[in-house]
Enzyme design. Structure first.
Site, PDB file in Angstrom:
ATOM      1  N   HIS A 239       0.742  -1.375  -0.125  1.00 19.53           N
ATOM      2  CA  HIS A 239       0.041  -0.124  -0.149  1.00 19.53           C
ATOM      3  C   HIS A 239       1.008   1.177   0.099  1.00 19.53           C
ATOM      4  CE1 HIS A 239      -3.088  -2.612   2.420  1.00 19.53           C
ATOM      5  NE2 HIS A 239      -3.662  -2.562   1.054  1.00 19.53           N
TER       6      HIS A 239
ATOM      7  N   ARG B 295      -2.142  -6.259  -8.139  1.00 12.30           N
ATOM      8  CA  ARG B 295      -0.709  -7.107  -7.691  1.00 12.30           C
ATOM      9  C   ARG B 295      -0.693  -8.166  -8.792  1.00 12.30           C
ATOM     10  NH1 ARG B 295      -3.090  -8.273  -1.714  1.00 12.30           N
ATOM     11  NH2 ARG B 295      -4.646  -8.287  -3.052  1.00 12.30           N
TER      12      ARG B 295
END
Ligand code: PNS
Length: 166
Positions: A19, A92
């Site tokens: 993050h 991702r």
């Protein structure tokens, strides 16, 4: 266009290095980046929204154009309230794509002016998730390298308090 604002939304339960990498990179693309701690109704959070926001604030102190906020309603309403131009999300792997595409399309359906921009996660962080962090920490493992150093104690302290309650 001046004063471009981006919103990076998520549960952040807790913030991970993945993050933080997206926050750093996105902060360079906008005049202001708002990290928004929101409710994901399909998840049962471990940390309170205020705890999550505080951990993000600790780790983004050096990023002067980053603000952290909590919001309990719809993401599109928050984006409009802040007069932001875009939502930023991290991807991702291909497995994230389907869910993120659905969310982006739903948000665009609700408000056609809101764009979603995707940043690819750094390969080093591509296996990282908040759930993995909680799992390692709950099992007494070392979470260094998975989350920013500033919040390792916050996470382990809360987990050990929680374990004592059981
Ligand atoms: O980190 P997450 O859990 O993948 O983030 C999901 C989140 C919080 C961004 C999403 O659930 C969300 O936008 N919640 C706010 C409520 C909302 O707008 N829901 C409809 C669009 S998903």
């Amino acid at each position: 266009m001046k004063n471009r604002t981006g919103v990076y939304p998520g549960s952040f339960d807790p913030l991970t290095n993945g993050h933080l990498d997206i926050i750093r990179r996105a902060s360079k693309l906008f005049d202001k980046l708002i990290v928004a701690v929101l409710v994901n109704s399909s998840k049962k959070p471990f940390f309170s929204m205020e705890e999550r926001a505080e951990m993000i604030r600790k780790c983004t102190k050096d990023l002067k154009n980053v603000e952290v906020e909590i919001f309990s309603g719809l993401l599109v309403d928050f984006v409009n309230e802040k007069k932001a131009q875009a939502i930023v999300k991290g991807l991702r792997a291909v497995s994230d794509y389907e869910y993120e595409l659905q969310m982006a399309m739903l948000n665009k359906h609700i408000d056609k002016n809101i764009e979603t921009i995707f940043l690819m996660a750094d390969i080093e962080n591509s296996f990282l998730s908040s759930s993995i962090v909680k799992e390692v920490a709950t099992g007494g493992g070392n979470i260094a390298g998975l989350v920013p150093d500033e919040i390792i104690d916050d996470i382990t302290t809360k987990l050990s308090k929680n374990n004592k309650k059981k």
